[in-house]
Scaffold this motif. Structure first.
Motif, PDB file in Angstrom:
ATOM      1  N   LEU A  29       0.435  -1.434  -0.335  1.00 30.57           N
ATOM      2  CA  LEU A  29      -0.282   0.342  -0.503  1.00 30.57           C
ATOM      3  C   LEU A  29       0.904   1.159  -0.390  1.00 30.57           C
ATOM      4  O   LEU A  29       2.281   1.060   0.219  1.00 30.57           O
ATOM      5  CB  LEU A  29      -0.835   0.029   1.133  1.00 30.57           C
ATOM      6  N   LEU A  82      -0.299   6.354   4.373  1.00 29.72           N
ATOM      7  CA  LEU A  82      -1.295   6.861   4.389  1.00 29.72           C
ATOM      8  C   LEU A  82      -1.683   8.304   3.650  1.00 29.72           C
ATOM      9  O   LEU A  82      -2.555   9.120   3.337  1.00 29.72           O
ATOM     10  CB  LEU A  82      -1.654   6.546   5.796  1.00 29.72           C
ATOM     11  N   TYR A 135      -0.254   9.733   1.760  1.00 29.75           N
ATOM     12  CA  TYR A 135      -0.385  10.076   0.142  1.00 29.75           C
ATOM     13  C   TYR A 135      -1.652   9.874  -0.219  1.00 29.75           C
ATOM     14  O   TYR A 135      -2.889  10.313  -1.093  1.00 29.75           O
ATOM     15  CB  TYR A 135       0.394   8.640  -0.303  1.00 29.75           C
ATOM     16  N   LEU A 136      -2.414   9.277   0.117  1.00 27.92           N
ATOM     17  CA  LEU A 136      -4.317   8.594   0.603  1.00 27.92           C
ATOM     18  C   LEU A 136      -5.110   9.844   0.463  1.00 27.92           C
ATOM     19  O   LEU A 136      -6.094  10.165   0.249  1.00 27.92           O
ATOM     20  CB  LEU A 136      -4.298   7.199   0.681  1.00 27.92           C
ATOM     21  N   LYS A 137      -4.788  10.005   1.502  1.00 25.41           N
ATOM     22  CA  LYS A 137      -4.847  11.780   2.592  1.00 25.41           C
ATOM     23  C   LYS A 137      -5.156  12.885   1.779  1.00 25.41           C
ATOM     24  O   LYS A 137      -6.150  13.649   1.478  1.00 25.41           O
ATOM     25  CB  LYS A 137      -4.612  12.081   3.633  1.00 25.41           C
ATOM     26  N   PHE A 161      -4.412  12.530  -1.397  1.00 22.68           N
ATOM     27  CA  PHE A 161      -5.878  11.850  -2.791  1.00 22.68           C
ATOM     28  C   PHE A 161      -6.747  12.187  -2.947  1.00 22.68           C
ATOM     29  O   PHE A 161      -7.984  13.534  -3.569  1.00 22.68           O
ATOM     30  CB  PHE A 161      -5.332  10.503  -3.613  1.00 22.68           C
ATOM     31  N   GLU A 162      -6.893  11.611  -1.332  1.00 23.67           N
ATOM     32  CA  GLU A 162      -8.576  11.947  -0.412  1.00 23.67           C
ATOM     33  C   GLU A 162      -9.068  13.294  -0.582  1.00 23.67           C
ATOM     34  O   GLU A 162     -10.276  13.741  -1.498  1.00 23.67           O
ATOM     35  CB  GLU A 162      -9.074  10.358  -0.031  1.00 23.67           C
ATOM     36  N   LEU A 178       2.277   9.543  -5.502  1.00 23.92           N
ATOM     37  CA  LEU A 178       1.001   8.814  -5.665  1.00 23.92           C
ATOM     38  C   LEU A 178       1.139   7.976  -6.792  1.00 23.92           C
ATOM     39  O   LEU A 178       0.704   7.397  -7.318  1.00 23.92           O
ATOM     40  CB  LEU A 178       0.338   9.161  -4.600  1.00 23.92           C
ATOM     41  N   PHE A 226     -10.845   5.147  -8.450  1.00 23.70           N
ATOM     42  CA  PHE A 226      -9.558   5.119  -6.846  1.00 23.70           C
ATOM     43  C   PHE A 226     -10.321   5.704  -6.243  1.00 23.70           C
ATOM     44  O   PHE A 226     -10.106   5.222  -4.630  1.00 23.70           O
ATOM     45  CB  PHE A 226      -8.574   5.512  -7.328  1.00 23.70           C
ATOM     46  N   VAL A 262     -10.810   4.349  -2.010  1.00 26.55           N
ATOM     47  CA  VAL A 262     -10.211   5.504  -1.218  1.00 26.55           C
ATOM     48  C   VAL A 262     -11.502   6.174   0.248  1.00 26.55           C
ATOM     49  O   VAL A 262     -11.462   5.665   0.997  1.00 26.55           O
ATOM     50  CB  VAL A 262      -8.922   6.019  -1.513  1.00 26.55           C
TER      51      VAL A 262
END
Length: 298
Positions: free
Chosen positions: A5, A8, A10-12, A14-15, A44, A69, A73
């Protein structure tokens, strides 16, 4: 076997960017710089091996892969947040979770939190930085937030949904005392105007409401209003600010008022999640906030 994965953070990034449609607004909500969020999005996409955003005017929008994606997410974050809040609630710890702009948190709220804690030592205040606090609560309210504090009536004159009025807000022009400024009747001119990112519309709204016509040769942008206030105090230009956030600089003489301030009665509000009942801790905080504003105005 270790999970494959991305970080986190990066995902925050992105979201938040996907949900808000803007790196600037995502950075505001996450309490990060524009550059930091942009770098996380870049890393990301490099790890994914495909782009997930495309340009849309001055902002970003998801492409087809990015939209798919984001749906995954977002669902994962919702589940994590829901369980996290359940675990916190199971401790029976009195707390209030507030979403507000970084400017309000840094300039006004945090310096006064000691007073609230002295009155309510058993309540803990959790803050989330959110651009929705600035634009009137139009962005999706997070499940764990008790309410969102919204103050920028120049950007969003009308407040929609459930809200509690707390105080008035006032907007006007400020600059360093020796900054060149010319006013003849309704005509105002100066070299540089200072604006928060993505908020140039404030100037249009203020001019329409006051009847002034502003002419500036250039414009500088900063991520938060408190940075605009600081920039004006150092002589970089004229800023259009909410008076509460420039009060210290006005009192010290670092800034002077260059116009009358446009006042919105009950313009500072607490935006509620529809159908949500406030906890006793949240009600205590709102009562304290309202009384603090009343003392400030006295």
């Amino acid at each position: 076997m270790a999970r494959n994965l991305p970080p986190l953070s990066y995902l925050k990034a992105f979201e938040a960017t996907a949900r808000l449609g803007s790196v600037t607004r995502a950075a505001d909500e996450l309490g990060r710089t524009h550059g930091a969020v942009s770098k996380q999005l870049q890393l990301l996409q490099e790890q994914l091996g495909i782009p997930v955003f495309e340009k849309s005017g001055t902002g970003l929008r998801l492409n087809e892969d990015g939209a798919a994606f984001f749906a995954t997410v977002s669902r994962a974050f919702d589940l994590l947040e829901e369980r996290y809040q359940e675990l916190k609630a199971s401790r029976n710890e009195a707390s209030v979770h507030i979403a507000c702009s970084a400017t309000f948190a840094m300039v006004w709220l945090v310096p006064r939190l000691a007073e609230f804690y002295s009155l309510h030592p058993d309540i803990r205040v959790q803050l989330s930085m959110s651009s929705s606090a600035r634009d009137g609560g139009t962005n999706r309210a997070r499940d764990g937030v008790d309410f969102t504090l919204s103050w920028d009536r120049l950007a969003r004159p009308l407040v929609k949904g459930e809200f509690v009025p707390l105080a008035s807000v006032s907007f006007g022009l400020v600059s360093a005392p020796d900054y060149p400024f010319r006013a003849e009747g309704a005509e105002i001119s100066f070299p540089t105007r200072i604006s928060p990112d993505d908020m140039s519309a404030q100037w249009t709204s203020w001019q329409a409401a006051t009847g002034h016509r502003v002419s500036a040769q250039s414009e500088l942008y900063f991520p938060h209003m408190h940075l605009c206030v600081s920039a004006a105090a150092t002589g970089l230009g004229v800023a259009l600010v909410e008076r509460r956030f420039a009060l210290n600089e006005l009192k010290s003489g670092k800034l002077v008022e260059r116009s009358r301030f446009l006042k919105y009665e009950d313009g500072f509000v607490a935006m509620m999640k529809p159908g949500r009942t406030l906890s006793p801790a949240a009600s205590h905080f709102l009562d304290w906030l309202r009384s603090a504003f009343v003392r400030e105005a006295a």
